[in-house]
Design an enzyme around this catalytic site. Structure first.
Site, mmCIF file in Angstrom:
data_model
loop_
_atom_site.group_PDB
_atom_site.id
_atom_site.type_symbol
_atom_site.label_atom_id
_atom_site.label_comp_id
_atom_site.label_asym_id
_atom_site.label_seq_id
_atom_site.Cartn_x
_atom_site.Cartn_y
_atom_site.Cartn_z
ATOM 1 N N ASP A 1 -4.612 -28.884 6.304
ATOM 2 C CA ASP A 1 -3.988 -28.905 7.627
ATOM 3 C C ASP A 1 -2.496 -29.197 7.493
ATOM 4 O O ASP A 1 -2.117 -30.236 6.967
ATOM 5 C CB ASP A 1 -4.688 -29.977 8.470
ATOM 6 C CG ASP A 1 -3.999 -30.194 9.805
ATOM 7 O OD1 ASP A 1 -3.315 -29.264 10.268
ATOM 8 O OD2 ASP A 1 -4.158 -31.288 10.379
ATOM 9 N N ASP B 1 -3.108 -31.484 13.286
ATOM 10 C CA ASP B 1 -4.070 -31.430 14.403
ATOM 11 C C ASP B 1 -5.512 -31.615 13.915
ATOM 12 O O ASP B 1 -6.459 -31.503 14.677
ATOM 13 C CB ASP B 1 -3.927 -30.127 15.204
ATOM 14 C CG ASP B 1 -4.317 -28.897 14.400
ATOM 15 O OD1 ASP B 1 -4.632 -29.044 13.190
ATOM 16 O OD2 ASP B 1 -4.308 -27.784 14.957
ATOM 17 N N ASP C 1 -5.235 -24.839 8.337
ATOM 18 C CA ASP C 1 -4.526 -23.685 8.902
ATOM 19 C C ASP C 1 -3.864 -22.857 7.809
ATOM 20 O O ASP C 1 -3.868 -23.233 6.628
ATOM 21 C CB ASP C 1 -3.503 -24.149 9.950
ATOM 22 C CG ASP C 1 -2.627 -25.275 9.421
ATOM 23 O OD1 ASP C 1 -2.141 -25.156 8.286
ATOM 24 O OD2 ASP C 1 -2.451 -26.286 10.138
ATOM 25 N N ASP D 1 -13.041 -11.362 5.670
ATOM 26 C CA ASP D 1 -14.455 -11.372 6.033
ATOM 27 C C ASP D 1 -14.590 -10.512 7.291
ATOM 28 O O ASP D 1 -13.945 -10.794 8.301
ATOM 29 C CB ASP D 1 -14.861 -12.821 6.344
ATOM 30 C CG ASP D 1 -16.310 -13.091 6.051
ATOM 31 O OD1 ASP D 1 -17.140 -12.225 6.358
ATOM 32 O OD2 ASP D 1 -16.618 -14.188 5.541
ATOM 33 N N ASP E 1 -20.050 -9.171 6.377
ATOM 34 C CA ASP E 1 -21.021 -10.168 6.820
ATOM 35 C C ASP E 1 -22.333 -9.484 7.236
ATOM 36 O O ASP E 1 -22.306 -8.466 7.949
ATOM 37 C CB ASP E 1 -20.407 -10.901 8.031
ATOM 38 C CG ASP E 1 -21.204 -12.106 8.464
ATOM 39 O OD1 ASP E 1 -21.337 -13.037 7.657
ATOM 40 O OD2 ASP E 1 -21.692 -12.124 9.617
ATOM 41 N N GLU F 1 -22.623 -9.073 1.981
ATOM 42 C CA GLU F 1 -23.532 -10.224 1.950
ATOM 43 C C GLU F 1 -24.945 -9.657 2.058
ATOM 44 O O GLU F 1 -25.365 -9.231 3.131
ATOM 45 C CB GLU F 1 -23.253 -11.161 3.124
ATOM 46 C CG GLU F 1 -24.139 -12.389 3.091
ATOM 47 C CD GLU F 1 -24.202 -13.120 4.436
ATOM 48 O OE1 GLU F 1 -23.997 -12.499 5.493
ATOM 49 O OE2 GLU F 1 -24.505 -14.315 4.417
ATOM 50 N N HIS G 1 -19.836 -21.005 1.706
ATOM 51 C CA HIS G 1 -19.774 -21.801 2.948
ATOM 52 C C HIS G 1 -21.139 -21.906 3.640
ATOM 53 O O HIS G 1 -21.251 -22.607 4.635
ATOM 54 C CB HIS G 1 -18.762 -21.164 3.900
ATOM 55 C CG HIS G 1 -19.232 -19.835 4.405
ATOM 56 N ND1 HIS G 1 -19.206 -18.680 3.638
ATOM 57 C CD2 HIS G 1 -19.801 -19.482 5.577
ATOM 58 C CE1 HIS G 1 -19.731 -17.699 4.327
ATOM 59 N NE2 HIS G 1 -20.104 -18.139 5.507
ATOM 60 N N ASP G 2 -22.144 -21.173 3.154
ATOM 61 C CA ASP G 2 -23.476 -21.201 3.766
ATOM 62 C C ASP G 2 -24.467 -22.043 2.991
ATOM 63 O O ASP G 2 -25.664 -22.034 3.291
ATOM 64 C CB ASP G 2 -24.044 -19.777 3.848
ATOM 65 C CG ASP G 2 -23.396 -18.973 4.953
ATOM 66 O OD1 ASP G 2 -22.936 -19.569 5.934
ATOM 67 O OD2 ASP G 2 -23.365 -17.731 4.830
HETATM 68 C C1 GLC Z 1 -23.389 -14.855 7.541
HETATM 69 C C2 GLC Z 1 -22.300 -15.879 7.369
HETATM 70 C C3 GLC Z 1 -22.708 -17.111 8.108
HETATM 71 C C4 GLC Z 1 -22.848 -16.774 9.568
HETATM 72 C C5 GLC Z 1 -23.793 -15.595 9.782
HETATM 73 C C6 GLC Z 1 -23.602 -15.014 11.148
HETATM 74 O O1 GLC Z 1 -24.581 -15.255 6.975
HETATM 75 O O2 GLC Z 1 -22.059 -16.103 6.012
HETATM 76 O O3 GLC Z 1 -21.811 -18.166 7.920
HETATM 77 O O4 GLC Z 1 -23.321 -17.874 10.271
HETATM 78 O O5 GLC Z 1 -23.546 -14.552 8.890
HETATM 79 O O6 GLC Z 1 -22.368 -14.362 11.241
#
Ligand code: GLC
Length: 561
Positions: free
Chosen positions: A21, A25, A29, A98, A203, A265, A330-331
């Site tokens: 950041d 805030d 960013d 993404d 995605d 993905e 991140h998942d």
């Molecule tokens: C993918 C993303 C995930 C998101 C989902 C819906 O799996 O990696 O973070 O919640 O799609 O967009």
């Protein structure tokens, strides 16, 4: 195989909200990212994947896009992003976006129009269905986030119809059957390529096509997680016939006409169907990542599992297509906590996992924080959680009669929030992530685990990643080598060769908390091996008279021809 830049790349995923950041805030960013580009350069990565940074109401932290051609104001502006992109390029770092094309936010202009009337020109950008005769939802599908009443359909009073949302109800599915929508998407993708980005991560692309007639799913409900009789069947819109036409058109209209890399993905992508998406002659996408080595619900890994998955996939991609190697993003939860050991063996196990990923065939993807061995977090209140999956699961469990404590114990260790706590830059307040109030609680272990601490030590996880990443440029077998496992039944040791014309690499990993005895096979012992990396300084096992591996020890040797 024609060599492309992404065969040689090491990709680093940035989850902007939690990275750095710059303005106090409490939210990461783009200027924060700009300030840290030199660190990424130092690490040695050469491609960044940005999790969505578009304008978004943030129901799913940006995977709910309100404007595909603007930046989330909390993150900055398009000008900031242009500056970042130019700077990254000047440092030899490529940038991929993404692209969330299965759904948008309900706050997207297209949806705002679409819901207005049945004859609005944007109506068919989304998927609308009339209610059943009794007024109920068009079918029994549940949404993946267990949002609202659990259904994948949301009723809209204005026009008296339901719209489909596989995810949250504020994330309506786009209608890929409708040509004007497809054309608009292609235009937008070209706009990003003109802007200068180097490719896209797609995605949930395997869910674009929906089954004809929206039939009920026949799956039996799962009493804990399916709400109000709506069944969360994550195969209902997966790899549906017709998906390849959609991807091929994306290729002929966009990807194949420009210099760009695409990585999908691959929910529901298996070793059986993968080449259907990524074989060169298919003209669809370049790479796909699957969920078989690691996924949110897999709480551990065994050498046997590692061997099985890697062998199977190396076979698939031996002559066509290309793999992605990763253990977290991140998942997922933090890889060192799930597949390594986050107690006294955190350092060696984080390095061992890095070795496995970076020496397996394919392009390695690093998730922010992995390179300093960030670990899972334990929140004792659901209020500290942010992820919609986690909160949805938790609510379903409470609804089915579970206690708060029990439910938290189940959702916590697999929560996506483990990966989303702010980056730990140093040991100062809020780990140097922000001078304000962080949008999400930090992992309290930041005083011990942080980049500054790592940079002070030659033995750090960060230093190991730097070394490991460099090997990719100097050891051709890492990119080209065939994969062959040795000691195929060993319960703790993972051992394999990567063999190409110029070189053979030998990778050894003790995947356990124990000291394990090891005698290398004779032909290996007599080879002219040179150690290229190890997480244990000192003697060479099995060669220097030492006949054991330390807990989580890993070694890589090279034999050049
Ligand atoms: C993918 C993303 C995930 C998101 C989902 C819906 O799996 O990696 O973070 O919640 O799609 O967009």
């Amino acid at each position: 195989m024609e060599r492309k830049w992404w065969h040689e790349a090491v990709v680093y995923e940035i989850y902007c909200k939690s990275f750095c950041d710059s303005d106090g805030d409490g939210i990461g960013d783009l200027r924060g990212v700009i300030s840290k580009l030199p660190v990424l350069k130092e690490l040695g990565i050469n491609c960044i994947w940005f999790a969505p940074i578009y304008k978004s109401p943030q129901v799913d932290n940006g995977y709910d896009v309100a404007d595909y051609q603007d930046i989330e104001p909390d993150y900055g502006t398009l000008e900031d992003f242009k500056e970042l992109l130019d700077l990254a390029h000047s440092m030899g770092i490529r940038v991929i976006m993404d692209m969330v094309l299965n759904h948008s936010s309900d706050e997207h202009r297209w949806f705002q129009e679409s819901r207005k009337s049945k004859d609005n020109p944007y109506r068919n950008y989304y998927i609308w269905q009339p209610p059943k005769a009794d007024g109920s939802e068009p079918n029994n599908w549940g949404n993946y986030f267990r949002d609202g009443n659990g259904s994948a359909w949301e009723y809209d009073e204005l026009t008296g119809e339901y719209y489909l949302h596989q995810y949250a109800k504020k994330m309506p599915d786009l209608n890929w059957e409708y040509e004007p929508l497809r054309k608009e998407v292609y235009k937008m993708l070209h706009w990003w390529l003109d802007f200068g980005v180097d490719g896209f991560r797609l995605d949930v692309f395997t869910r674009f096509k929906k089954p004809e007639g929206f039939p009920d799913t026949k799956k039996a409900p799962n009493v804990i997680l399916d709400r109000n009789g709506f069944i969360m069947d994550n195969t209902m819109c997966l790899n549906v016939e017709g998906i390849h036409e959609i991807l091929h058109e994306l290729y002929t209209e966009v990807f194949g006409t420009r210099e760009c890399m695409t990585v999908g993905e691959g929910a529901g992508v298996t070793s059986q169907n993968a080449l259907g998406y990524v074989a060169k002659e298919r003209e669809e996408i370049d790479m796909v990542y699957h969920f078989e080595l690691s996924h949110r619900k897999l709480f551990s890994m065994t050498p046997e599992h590692f061997r099985k998955v890697q062998t199977e996939w190396a076979d698939v991609f031996r002559h066509n297509g290309w793999a992605v190697q990763y253990m977290s993003n991140h998942d997922s939860a933090r890889q060192v906590s799930v597949y390594g050991s986050d107690g006294i063996y955190r350092m060696p196990s984080a390095k061992l996992l890095a070795t496995l990923i970076h020496t397996s065939p394919g392009t390695p993807f690093i998730y922010q924080g992995e390179e300093i061995g960030m670990v899972n977090v334990e929140f004792d209140d659901i209020k500290d959680h942010n992820c919609c999956y986690t909160v949805g699961d938790y609510n379903s469990m409470i609804q089915s009669g579970m206690s708060a404590e029990e439910a938290l114990k189940i959702v916590g260790p697999r929560s996506r929030d483990n990966a989303r706590t702010p980056y730990q830059w140093d040991a100062s307040k809020h780990a140097g992530f922000t001078t304000g109030q962080p949008w999400m609680k930090l992992n309290p272990r930041y005083t011990e685990i942080n980049l500054e601490a790592d940079r002070k030590s030659e033995d750090s996880i960060f230093a190991y990643y730097q070394e490991m990443i460099k090997l990719r440029q100097t050891h051709p077998a890492i990119i080209e080598g065939d994969l062959r496992f040795l000691l195929e039944d060993h319960p703790q040791i993972i051992m394999y060769l990567r063999e190409c014309e110029k070189e053979t690499l030998l990778v050894i990993a003790n995947y356990s908390n124990e000291k394990i005895s090891l005698q290398l096979p004779e032909d290996i012992r007599s080879g002219k091996w040179q150690r290229v990396i190890t997480n244990v300084k000192g003697t060479i096992p099995s060669v220097d008279g030492r006949d054991y591996l330390l807990p989580w020890e890993t070694e890589v040797y090279s034999n050049t021809k």
